[in-house]
Write a protein that holds these residues in place. Sequence first.
Motif, short mmCIF file in Angstrom:
data_model
loop_
_atom_site.label_atom_id
_atom_site.label_comp_id
_atom_site.label_asym_id
_atom_site.label_seq_id
_atom_site.Cartn_x
_atom_site.Cartn_y
_atom_site.Cartn_z
N LEU A 182 0.83 -1.21 0.00
CA LEU A 182 0.00 0.00 0.00
C LEU A 182 0.87 1.26 0.00
O LEU A 182 0.59 2.21 -0.73
N LEU B 254 2.40 1.77 -3.44
CA LEU B 254 1.45 2.32 -4.41
C LEU B 254 1.18 3.80 -4.15
O LEU B 254 1.03 4.59 -5.09
N GLU B 255 1.13 4.17 -2.87
CA GLU B 255 0.88 5.57 -2.53
C GLU B 255 2.05 6.45 -2.97
O GLU B 255 1.86 7.54 -3.52
N THR C 119 -3.15 3.32 -10.88
CA THR C 119 -2.50 3.11 -9.59
C THR C 119 -3.48 3.31 -8.45
O THR C 119 -3.50 2.55 -7.47
N ASP C 120 -4.33 4.32 -8.58
CA ASP C 120 -5.34 4.58 -7.55
C ASP C 120 -6.34 3.42 -7.48
O ASP C 120 -6.74 3.00 -6.39
N GLU D 116 -5.74 0.31 -8.28
CA GLU D 116 -5.02 -0.81 -7.67
C GLU D 116 -4.93 -0.63 -6.16
O GLU D 116 -5.10 -1.59 -5.39
N TYR D 117 -4.70 0.60 -5.73
CA TYR D 117 -4.62 0.91 -4.30
C TYR D 117 -5.95 0.64 -3.61
O TYR D 117 -6.00 0.01 -2.54
N GLN D 118 -7.04 1.13 -4.21
CA GLN D 118 -8.37 0.93 -3.63
C GLN D 118 -8.75 -0.54 -3.58
O GLN D 118 -9.36 -1.02 -2.62
N LYS E 233 -6.85 -2.17 -0.77
CA LYS E 233 -7.42 -1.79 0.52
C LYS E 233 -8.64 -2.65 0.85
O LYS E 233 -8.81 -3.11 1.99
#
Length: 232
Positions: free
Chosen positions: A47, A50-51, A122-123, A125-127, A130
């Motif tokens: 995480l 990715l951030e 990317t966002d 993938e991050y979500q 999560k």
Amino acid sequence: MSQLQAILKYQSADAKLYELEKVLGESEERKTYVKLQKFLKSAPERLDSLEVKAQALRAEADTLAARYAQVEATLGEFDNLEEMVKGGADISFYKKEAQKIFEQLKKIRADINVLTANIKATDEEYQKLKKQVISAQKQYEDAANKYKELKESKAAERAAIEKQLKTIGQDIPEEMLAKYQAKRKEKMFPIVGELNAGRCWFCGMEPPIAAQSRLGHGIECDNCHRVIYKED
């Protein structure tokens, strides 16, 4: 009872513990528990990665946007092109310059679009990750409890075997037992075996002639490092 007989008796009892550990280790309860544990352990780092990636992409996009605005501003130099031409300026030169600026803007805009798409991906993938973490956290407690219940159901059996091993171990020299247990920790089992047709029962290696006189007490195989012996 000879030392060799004692270690063979110990191994015979230990085989029951080995099978019990195998049942626990290969159980679906443990597989699920370990899988979730590994995922949750690695998730925070993923995480964070990715951030950091998203922030770097945004910064790059902002830099390109500023550059785009700067290059676009140079087009203002051509607002008075008609007057410049009347004053004798070479119109072909300014046309070429304007075309160069246009191509620069086109390239920058394309790069911004690519970065914007990467930021979005990317966002997403991050979500997604999560959501997976939240789901795994909910499953983990249940998986841990099921694995704990399975181990507890085998606890009495394990304790009985370990008690038996402790009793047998009293007839084995401390150094010999320590070597056995060290090999056992390496997931090596069985550890002691009789010579088979003059060769190591485990790997087929023939023991050195110089060591064959000690086979009655057991020697370590030079190849697989298990203990091999030969009945007198």
